[in-house]
Design an enzyme around this catalytic site. Structure first.
Site, PDB file in Angstrom:
ATOM      1  CE1 TYR A   9      49.899  44.560  28.529  1.00  0.00           C
ATOM      2  CE2 TYR A   9      47.894  44.505  29.842  1.00  0.00           C
ATOM      3  CZ  TYR A   9      49.276  44.435  29.759  1.00  0.00           C
ATOM      4  OH  TYR A   9      50.013  44.220  30.903  1.00  0.00           O
TER       5      TYR A   9
ATOM      6  CB  ILE B 185      58.281  43.523  38.684  1.00  0.00           C
ATOM      7  CG1 ILE B 185      57.077  44.316  39.223  1.00  0.00           C
ATOM      8  CG2 ILE B 185      58.185  42.060  39.124  1.00  0.00           C
ATOM      9  CD1 ILE B 185      55.741  43.900  38.624  1.00  0.00           C
ATOM     10  N   GLY B 186      61.308  43.275  37.675  1.00  0.00           N
ATOM     11  CA  GLY B 186      62.455  42.432  37.339  1.00  0.00           C
ATOM     12  C   GLY B 186      63.661  42.734  38.209  1.00  0.00           C
TER      13      GLY B 186
ATOM     14  CE  LYS C  86      51.341  40.586  30.703  1.00  0.00           C
ATOM     15  NZ  LYS C  86      52.809  40.671  30.848  1.00  0.00           N
TER      16      LYS C  86
ATOM     17  CG  ASP D  54      64.947  43.443  20.807  1.00  0.00           C
ATOM     18  OD1 ASP D  54      63.917  42.886  21.257  1.00  0.00           O
ATOM     19  OD2 ASP D  54      64.910  44.274  19.888  1.00  0.00           O
TER      20      ASP D  54
ATOM     21  CB  ALA E 207      66.404  42.087  35.195  1.00  0.00           C
TER      22      ALA E 207
ATOM     23  CE  LYS F 247      65.316  47.505  22.797  1.00  0.00           C
ATOM     24  NZ  LYS F 247      64.264  48.058  21.912  1.00  0.00           N
TER      25      LYS F 247
ATOM     26  NE  ARG G 218      63.873  51.538  33.584  1.00  0.00           N
ATOM     27  CZ  ARG G 218      64.340  51.529  32.324  1.00  0.00           C
ATOM     28  NH1 ARG G 218      63.698  50.880  31.381  1.00  0.00           N
ATOM     29  NH2 ARG G 218      65.451  52.162  32.025  1.00  0.00           N
TER      30      ARG G 218
END
Length: 274
Positions: free
Chosen positions: A163, A17-18, A167, A69, A13, A37, A15
């Site tokens: 990836y 979207i968070g 997801k 973390d 959170a 982090k 930066r």
């Protein structure tokens, strides 16, 4: 549809979207746990857990900044306990922390796959497991995973299969936990953007901000997350939602407000969205 007095634990959170989800909930008067982090300023990336905590307080919410973390399960358990003690419980977990590398199997380093798997898939299980005792006590517990619809078209595996796997693992956990936690009255959903979102992760993966002209701001994801997290009584659960769709269900019709550049060209669809 207010999150006033609710406690949200948001990973990643500091930066993007968070952060935007945190600020949207803070405007309601929610309690926000900023778990990430980034405790010290980064020369190329704006935002730390402390700067977002200050923004949350300024927006009308209450904040607790925790350096975390999400790969460390003992640290996650301790962070959940501290958050619950500080605010008197946890009402929602937002699994927003993520790692991305759009490289195929041939050239991807195994350690990079490990990182993506640990942060994307494994952390959803670890954080959800640690939050569960507190979510059980909430009148309307929520888990929200930032993960995509399950689109099995081969094109989504051809260039960046590793990836995609990590997801999609998040989304499959969404479906599983929604059923598993039904007996506790906890809602579990996924949320994904229809178009590219202007974030630092996209900028660094693509190498420039040029694509932002055809992207939306993180505000659209925050508005969609708010609609999901403020739903009651498992009226919304087990769904792999797209931001446009859930907002349309809420009556939103003006999507031009979310453009990063009002004069930009046609919007770029996000990954996994046809």
């Amino acid at each position: 549809m207010s999150l006033s007095g609710k406690t949200l634990f948001i990973t990643g959170a500091s930066r993007g979207i968070g952060r935007e989800i945190a600020l949207k909930a803070a405007a309601d008067g929610a309690n926000i746990v900023i778990a990430a982090k980034s405790a010290e300023p980064h020369p190329k990336l704006a935002g730390t857990i402390h700067s977002v905590a200050a923004e949350v307080e300024a927006a009308g919410g209450k904040a607790l900044a925790l350096q975390l973390d999400v790969r460390d399960e003992q640290a996650v358990v301790a962070a959940m306990a501290r958050a619950a003690e500080h605010f008197g419980g946890i009402d929602a977990l937002v699994n927003n922390a993520g790692a991305i590398k759009l490289v195929g199997v041939e050239k991807l380093e195994a350690k990079r796959f490990d990182l993506m798997y640990q942060i994307n898939t494994r952390a959803v299980m670890v954080c959800s497991q640690a939050a569960l005792p507190y979510l059980k006590q909430s009148a309307s517990g929520h888990i929200l995973n930032l993960s995509p619809p399950l689109n099995l078209d081969a094109k989504w595996f051809a260039q960046h299969g590793p990836y995609t796997v990590t997801k999609y693992g998040m989304s499959m956990l969404t479906l599983g936990m929604s059923e598993e936690f039904k007996k506790y009255g906890i809602s579990v959903n996924s949320l994904w953007p229809k178009t590219m979102i202007a974030t630092a992760a996209i900028e660094f993966e693509l190498g420039s901000r040029d694509a932002f002209k055809r992207a939306r701001t993180p505000v659209i994801m925050a508005d969609a997350a708010h609609a999901i997290l403020s739903s009651e009584g498992r009226s919304l659960t087990g769904r792999l939602l797209i931001d446009d769709d859930i907002l349309r269900e809420q009556g939103v019709t003006n999507f031009e407000q979310y453009r990063f550049d009002p004069a930009g060209g046609s919007l770029v669809p996000d990954l996994f969205v046809d």
